[in-house]
Design a protein around this motif. Structure first.
Motif, short mmCIF file in Angstrom:
data_model
loop_
_atom_site.label_atom_id
_atom_site.label_comp_id
_atom_site.label_asym_id
_atom_site.label_seq_id
_atom_site.Cartn_x
_atom_site.Cartn_y
_atom_site.Cartn_z
N ILE A 69 -3.02 1.93 -4.08
CA ILE A 69 -2.11 3.25 -4.45
C ILE A 69 -3.15 4.40 -4.34
CG2 ILE A 69 -0.40 4.50 -5.72
CD1 ILE A 69 0.56 1.79 -4.69
N GLU A 70 -2.80 5.42 -3.42
CA GLU A 70 -3.43 6.79 -3.76
C GLU A 70 -2.99 7.50 -4.87
OE1 GLU A 70 -5.31 9.20 -0.36
OE2 GLU A 70 -3.52 10.12 -0.74
N THR A 112 4.19 -1.08 3.28
CA THR A 112 3.80 0.09 2.91
C THR A 112 5.18 1.04 2.51
OG1 THR A 112 3.93 0.94 5.28
CG2 THR A 112 1.85 0.17 4.36
N ASN A 158 7.03 3.61 -1.36
CA ASN A 158 7.26 2.39 -2.37
C ASN A 158 6.26 2.14 -3.42
OD1 ASN A 158 9.67 1.57 -1.12
ND2 ASN A 158 8.52 0.54 0.58
N SER A 159 5.25 3.22 -3.45
CA SER A 159 4.33 3.11 -4.33
C SER A 159 4.54 2.58 -5.73
CB SER A 159 3.43 4.30 -4.52
OG SER A 159 2.94 4.66 -3.15
N ALA A 199 3.40 -1.09 -7.24
CA ALA A 199 2.45 -1.24 -8.33
C ALA A 199 3.12 -1.80 -9.59
CB ALA A 199 2.12 0.19 -8.77
N PRO A 250 0.82 9.89 -8.14
CA PRO A 250 0.80 9.75 -6.67
C PRO A 250 0.32 11.15 -6.09
CG PRO A 250 2.85 8.90 -7.23
CD PRO A 250 2.16 9.75 -8.38
N GLU A 270 -1.22 7.86 1.95
CA GLU A 270 -1.98 6.30 2.23
C GLU A 270 -3.15 6.13 1.59
OE1 GLU A 270 -2.27 8.23 4.64
OE2 GLU A 270 -3.99 7.90 5.83
N ALA A 271 -3.25 4.84 0.86
CA ALA A 271 -4.64 4.53 0.54
C ALA A 271 -5.45 4.45 1.99
CB ALA A 271 -4.52 3.03 0.17
N ALA A 314 -1.47 -4.34 -5.17
CA ALA A 314 -1.16 -3.16 -4.62
C ALA A 314 -2.46 -1.99 -4.35
CB ALA A 314 -0.09 -2.40 -5.39
N MET A 346 0.82 -1.30 -0.12
CA MET A 346 0.10 -0.06 0.02
C MET A 346 0.81 1.38 -0.10
SD MET A 346 -3.22 -0.76 2.47
CE MET A 346 -4.24 -2.33 2.43
N SER A 347 0.14 2.28 -0.49
CA SER A 347 0.98 3.51 -0.46
C SER A 347 0.94 4.07 0.93
CB SER A 347 0.28 4.57 -1.55
OG SER A 347 -1.05 4.84 -1.30
#
Lengths: 497, 497
Positions: A130-131, A64, A149-150, A154, A143, A41-42, A128, A33-34
């Motif tokens: 991701i926001e 994350t 680490n997004s 992804a 993003p 964050e998501a 994944a 997750m973002s």
């Protein structure tokens, strides 16, 4: 109204509720997750996952960037969702579960998680989350307030859920610089040679067919909890600024200093604020998290450019910065944490790394993570990435805690995150110890003389003197080395009053 | 007869005796000398300096690449010459003086010494003493069997003494690749992307007018003291080779493995020898020291190229290798230790780093340096340079020492050189523990089950079980954590039999 944020029309039919999207996450999966230092964050999908787990139990491994906001780690812990968690956290509920052995926590250098994924040394994320502020015409992900680490999550995941967060300023697009190292054995140098170099793309490139769900959200990031400087943190800032002046006078730095890195938290923030009234000019940051002080320094005309992996602001600065992003945008870049913290880049640029210690010992070993050697606080975060390769590895802490029951300077640290080999400068409100080029016995002398609270100075002197009688390159009395921590556990104080 | 070795005739009048040259070294000076793992050290001048100090006492700060041969550290210590010593040593007399607090020893990552000099964070050498096979037409220095820190010492020092050693094969010229990073803020990437890349010059470029003296010598390097594999070191090699096979089968490495680094000593040498009969092909090394096993692997057709900072051979291999250097020369390069150990390059190339631990603990922390937390053995050397940034950070040791009085696996290490964050694989003759992606409690389980000697397994299980009852992310019993070391100091055994 959100269709202008999804610029690849073939994806419009992927929009669904968070609850529906969360169904893509199955029991036993690894999820990336973002989210980095409570930024970007998501939000909706992990919340929906926790809600679902209350009814139908499931467990996942959660990776994350760093810490999540909006109490998501708390919710996920309480719902029993977390079997494994990496590489960082700051949540008190999760912390309890980690220390009870209920959640397996892997405490990593923040630059290393995706490198280990890339090499197949950690299990790749199945999915994944991701926001984003937008999806581009190519289906690439833009993003929000962090990169973390997004990008690699992804890229590595088979499926990607995107949360388009309408609460974020769409003008965030263009702020990010996504660079992914090539695979070995044909890996090439990271072509970043200046803090403001852009070496990648403004969005995360993935094949759009991997996007399995899109969820529309409106929830902001949690505000940072940074406190204004107090007299102790101000004293620490003053000692450090005096030291920087001496370094400039000695010709070891220019008046621009080097690129600054500051860990999250009150002390590092206070040090950065202290630079506003300093004689230094044209400063730059090459850091993980950009806090209020970054923008205070820009406003003061002191900071020319800041590179980070996230922006985490207080309620006070949030609307102001993100509402006037065009004012700051040409002075900012957000990078993957692998690049913001990369040893190659940190060494090349000559970073001045300022991070917080939980405790340090007579010989300069630093504990950043474990209370009394056993109980995890937050995690090492990026402090090791910076300290090992920095031009100056600086650790700061108040000399005492809990009203004096705890000394932050101890005979032997109860856990080592940064070894004596990696620590240059230690600072408390009492003063600053410059350990460069010193042998252990010499380090002990300058640490006792400069950093220790007066109420513990005699006891540390006594320990050191007695240990020197026994001898050794790094003199210790094994029977007493951890006795201060043992006293603390048994009596609530390190030393009897 | 030596004039063909000094190809700039204007330097011929600088030739003098070692005793005369040693007079250039004055009391209180900082001196940088060549020498790395008993290879290529200046020999005559330090000997003459020790002789002189017996009559006229003087003290210096001595920096080298790493360890010296020919008992020079012993001689200098006995003559009272050493006030300060960095960054590594292996001499028993010097070790005693360090542990008595008589010599201030600064134990450094071997990649970092010249970086700290370059930044003015350590006092620059007043004078450098460098062993060479030749001086070029330009007055540049061609090193002998090591590069170490010689290039930067010669560049930084105001005066340079050169020992032309006629005992070395002049054909060593061309083996070296001298690359010096540029200064900040305009430092550029190190352009090394393959093990066999040559990125610098074959000699150390200095203005010839800095050459203050030239001494002619005829003394060889000390032979290495490496022992042939025994059943324990063979078992360690076997475990590691089985692990490599699994990594290849899992697709995480090819049959070429990655560039190999092996620390000095019997165990690492045995592991490298074990590769001779392995299925792996077209191997490469990117290491500090090239030992007998490097050349055994080349002879066996297994090793295609080896990059190091020194060549240290046994009596058996010395004449053979250096007498037939043309046979090996296109498969070798010697670099400054800053480059052989550089974090940027180590991370880029994906090194497999194999180093020796003195002891490790239940949670994967490694002690490489201190006996019972106090007494220095040799120093951290390059192990940290490699372990932190390696693709695989592997530490090896026999499970017991002193006939079983000491367990190499302990509840808590008495000194930390490599933290739990930096250690991937632990190997003893008992077996191998793969710590990647594991939380501390999981690491304890695989370490106890795989690495501990049977005579200590129950005691470690008991400690771990009791610590888990107390709780914590990294469970410990502070009262007992160092008790094994205390027992050892007081009774000569870690546990009562």
């Amino acid at each position: 109204m959100y269709r202008d944020r999804i610029r690849l029309p073939s994806l419009w039919n992927k929009v669904m509720s968070a609850a529906e999207a969360a169904l893509l996450i199955e029991d036993g999966m690894t999820v990336g997750m973002s989210g980095f230092t409570r930024a970007g964050e998501a939000k909706a999908v992990p919340h929906a996952l926790a809600e679902r787990a209350k009814v139908t139990p499931l467990k996942i491994s959660l990776m994350t960037g760093a810490s999540l906001g909006n109490d998501l780690d708390k919710e996920l812990t309480e719902a029993g969702v977390l079997a494994r968690r990496m590489p960082f956290q700051v949540d008190s509920t999760l912390r309890k579960a980690i220390n009870a052995g209920e959640v397996m926590f892997i405490d990593q250098h923040l630059s290393e998680t995706v490198e280990q994924l890339r090499n197949g040394q950690l299990k790749l994320p199945d999915i994944a989350v991701i926001e984003a502020v937008a999806i581009t015409e190519q289906g690439h992900i833009v993003p929000t307030t962090s990169v973390g680490n997004s990008a690699s999550f992804a890229i590595f995941a088979r499926q990607v859920i995107i949360e388009i967060n309408l609460a974020h300023n769409p003008n965030l697009e263009g702020l990010h610089d996504i660079y992914i190292p090539t695979y070995r054995p044909t890996r090439t140098p990271i072509p970043l040679v200046k803090v403001d170099d852009r070496i990648g793309s403004p969005a995360i490139p993935i094949p759009p067919e991997k996007i399995a769900a899109i969820v529309i959200t409106h929830q902001g990031d949690s505000p940072s909890t940074v406190a204004p400087p107090d007299s102790d943190t101000q004293a620490i800032a003053d000692h450090l600024i005096d030291f920087f002046k001496q370094e400039v006078a000695a010709g070891r730095m220019t008046n621009k200093l080097g690129p600054l890195q500051a860990g999250i938290g009150n002390i590092a923030n206070a040090v950065m604020c202290g630079l506003i009234d300093s004689p230094f000019e044209d400063l730059t940051m090459y850091s993980e998290v950009l806090q209020d002080s970054t923008f205070d320094l820009i406003d003061a005309g002191k900071l020319s450019f800041a590179s980070g992996s996230s922006i985490t602001l207080s309620g006070r600065r949030n609307a102001d910065v993100f509402g006037n992003l065009e004012k700051y945008k040409d002075k900012l870049v957000l990078r993957p944490q692998e690049i913001s913290n990369h040893p190659e880049v940190v060494r090349r640029l000559g970073i001045i790394g300022i991070n917080t210690a939980l405790e340090f010992d007579l010989y300069g070993n630093v504990n950043s993570t474990h209370i009394c050697g056993t109980r995890m606080m937050n995690g090492i975060g990026g402090s090791g990435d910076f300290a090992r390769n920095a031009h100056l590895a600086i650790f700061v802490t108040k000399s005492i805690a809990k009203g004096g029951a705890i000394s932050s300077v101890v005979p032997m640290v109860s856990h080592v995150d940064h070894t004596e080999h990696d620590v240059d400068i230690l600072v408390t409100e009492i003063g600053l110890a410059d350990l460069r080029g010193l042998a252990p016995r010499e380090r002990a002398r300058v640490i006792i003389d400069n950093c220790v609270h007066p109420s513990y100075r005699q006891a540390l002197n006594d320990y050191f003197d007695a240990a020197c009688v026994l001898g050794g390159h790094t003199p210790h009395i094994l029977r007493d080395a951890l006795s201060w921590h043992l006293n603390l556990e048994e009596t609530g104080r390190m030393l009897a009053v």
